[in-house]
Design an enzyme around this catalytic site. Structure first.
Site, PDB file in Angstrom:
ATOM      1  N   LYS A  19       0.807 -16.353  22.425  1.00 61.83           N
ATOM      2  CA  LYS A  19       1.690 -17.392  22.979  1.00 61.83           C
ATOM      3  C   LYS A  19       2.167 -17.013  24.382  1.00 61.83           C
ATOM      4  CE  LYS A  19       4.896 -17.284  19.730  1.00 61.83           C
ATOM      5  NZ  LYS A  19       4.398 -16.188  18.895  1.00 61.83           N
ATOM      6  N   ARG A  63      11.510 -21.554  15.576  1.00 58.25           N
ATOM      7  CA  ARG A  63      10.893 -20.740  14.545  1.00 58.25           C
ATOM      8  C   ARG A  63      11.349 -21.164  13.145  1.00 58.25           C
ATOM      9  NH1 ARG A  63      10.099 -16.195  18.294  1.00 58.25           N
ATOM     10  NH2 ARG A  63       8.932 -14.492  17.384  1.00 58.25           N
ATOM     11  N   ARG A  99      -0.393  -3.332  22.317  1.00 60.46           N
ATOM     12  CA  ARG A  99       0.186  -4.092  23.431  1.00 60.46           C
ATOM     13  C   ARG A  99       1.096  -3.226  24.292  1.00 60.46           C
ATOM     14  NH1 ARG A  99       3.197  -9.752  22.252  1.00 60.46           N
ATOM     15  NH2 ARG A  99       4.789  -8.522  21.179  1.00 60.46           N
ATOM     16  N   ARG A 129       7.004  -2.520  23.148  1.00 62.14           N
ATOM     17  CA  ARG A 129       8.184  -3.109  22.533  1.00 62.14           C
ATOM     18  C   ARG A 129       8.579  -2.353  21.272  1.00 62.14           C
ATOM     19  NH1 ARG A 129       7.590  -9.586  22.167  1.00 62.14           N
ATOM     20  NH2 ARG A 129       8.527  -9.107  20.151  1.00 62.14           N
ATOM     21  N   ARG A 176       7.697  -9.098  10.552  1.00 60.41           N
ATOM     22  CA  ARG A 176       7.747 -10.269  11.435  1.00 60.41           C
ATOM     23  C   ARG A 176       6.733 -11.320  10.978  1.00 60.41           C
ATOM     24  NH1 ARG A 176       6.545  -7.161  16.663  1.00 60.41           N
ATOM     25  NH2 ARG A 176       6.474  -9.139  17.765  1.00 60.41           N
TER      26      ARG A 176
HETATM   27  P1  AMP Z   1       9.169 -12.634  20.253  1.00 59.86           P
HETATM   28  O1  AMP Z   1       9.267 -11.985  21.601  1.00 59.86           O
HETATM   29  O2  AMP Z   1       8.997 -14.120  20.327  1.00 59.86           O
HETATM   30  O3  AMP Z   1       8.143 -11.975  19.361  1.00 59.86           O
HETATM   31  O4  AMP Z   1      10.596 -12.401  19.550  1.00 59.86           O
HETATM   32  C1  AMP Z   1      11.076 -11.104  19.277  1.00 59.86           C
HETATM   33  C2  AMP Z   1      12.215 -11.174  18.281  1.00 59.86           C
HETATM   34  O5  AMP Z   1      13.288 -11.946  18.846  1.00 59.86           O
HETATM   35  C3  AMP Z   1      11.906 -11.861  16.955  1.00 59.86           C
HETATM   36  O6  AMP Z   1      11.311 -10.982  16.020  1.00 59.86           O
HETATM   37  C4  AMP Z   1      13.288 -12.329  16.521  1.00 59.86           C
HETATM   38  O7  AMP Z   1      14.062 -11.243  16.007  1.00 59.86           O
HETATM   39  C5  AMP Z   1      13.907 -12.744  17.835  1.00 59.86           C
HETATM   40  N1  AMP Z   1      13.630 -14.166  18.145  1.00 59.86           N
HETATM   41  C6  AMP Z   1      12.905 -14.656  19.186  1.00 59.86           C
HETATM   42  N2  AMP Z   1      12.851 -16.001  19.157  1.00 59.86           N
HETATM   43  C7  AMP Z   1      13.571 -16.370  18.076  1.00 59.86           C
HETATM   44  C8  AMP Z   1      13.884 -17.626  17.472  1.00 59.86           C
HETATM   45  N3  AMP Z   1      13.430 -18.789  17.986  1.00 59.86           N
HETATM   46  N4  AMP Z   1      14.642 -17.616  16.334  1.00 59.86           N
HETATM   47  C9  AMP Z   1      15.105 -16.479  15.817  1.00 59.86           C
HETATM   48  N5  AMP Z   1      14.825 -15.265  16.300  1.00 59.86           N
HETATM   49  C10 AMP Z   1      14.079 -15.204  17.421  1.00 59.86           C
END
Ligand code: AMP
Length: 214
Positions: free
Chosen positions: A13, A88, A127, A160, A171
């Site tokens: 994404k 999400r 990554r 990360r 996740r």
């Molecule tokens: P990402 O960078 O999109 O993989 O997000 C990393 C982490 O941020 C996720 O595992 C969640 O803990 C939190 N997070 C990001 N976007 C959301 C969302 N829309 N709703 C809830 N938690 C989020």
């Protein structure tokens, strides 16, 4: 154009959103990036979010909905935007629909990138991301010329905290619980498109551009 990119962590994404954003000029809005900045700055929201992020769990809806509502009112979002990592949950999707409807808007396209769990682990554990410019690398598929150094800007590469196998699996479980519900939520409006995210980056890019330009 207002676009949502759905898909599991590691589906591509972020990579594809960057490309689309550069090509069409719509801002890429990543709730993960916004939350990571808040964590780095140690704001009250960042400290609250960190507990959930480290555990691979979702940050509560009211927090991320607040983040998005604030971001979407900014001037650069008025001609369109690209959401990466939001919504999400169906609760988040409903809040987004309501917020857009208040100003007569709606989501034009929902693109769901699907990838299997094993492939995601391979992608995420390798990554590496540039601290300075956000450029992404992969130790196996797109390694930097010099270890831990960004090819584009010379910045330091980092991994990360949640890109370890145990947290990735958590996740992915969290994602799976919501994915079909989100698909059902968007399936009826005619804006929903599912793409195979396991293909190489360039192929997925081509499929995305065909959708956007089609
Ligand atoms: P990402 O960078 O999109 O993989 O997000 C990393 C982490 O941020 C996720 O595992 C969640 O803990 C939190 N997070 C990001 N976007 C959301 C969302 N829309 N709703 C809830 N938690 C989020």
């Amino acid at each position: 154009m207002r676009i949502i990119l759905l898909g599991p962590p590691g589906a591509g994404k972020g990579t594809q959103a960057k490309m689309i954003s550069q090509r069409y000029g719509w801002p890429q809005i990543s709730t993960g990036d916004i939350l990571r900045s808040a964590v780095a700055e140690q704001t009250a929201m960042g400290r609250e979010a960190k507990k959930f992020m480290d555990a691979g769990e979702l940050v509560p809806d009211e927090v991320v909905i607040g983040v998005i509502n604030e971001r979407l009112t900014q001037a650069d979002c008025q001609a369109g935007f690209l959401l990466d990592g939001f919504p999400r949950t169906v609760g988040q999707a409903e809040a987004l629909t309501t917020a857009l409807a208040a100003s007569g808007g709606k989501i034009d396209m929902v693109i769901d990138l699907r990838v299997e769990a094993e492939e995601l682990v391979r992608r995420l554990t390798g990554r590496r991301i540039c601290r300075a410019c956000g450029q992404m690398f992969h130790l196996e598929f797109s390694p930097p010329a010099t270890e831990d150094v960004c090819d584009q800007c010379g910045g330091e590469l980092y991994q990360r905290a949640d890109d370890n196998e145990a947290t990735i699996m958590k996740r992915f479980d969290v994602y799976r619980q919501q994915a079909d519900l989100l698909e059902s939520y968007y399936a009826t409006g005619g804006a929903y498109h599912r793409l195979d995210g396991s293909a190489p980056i360039e192929e997925v890019r081509g499929a995305l551009l065909a959708l956007l330009d089609g």
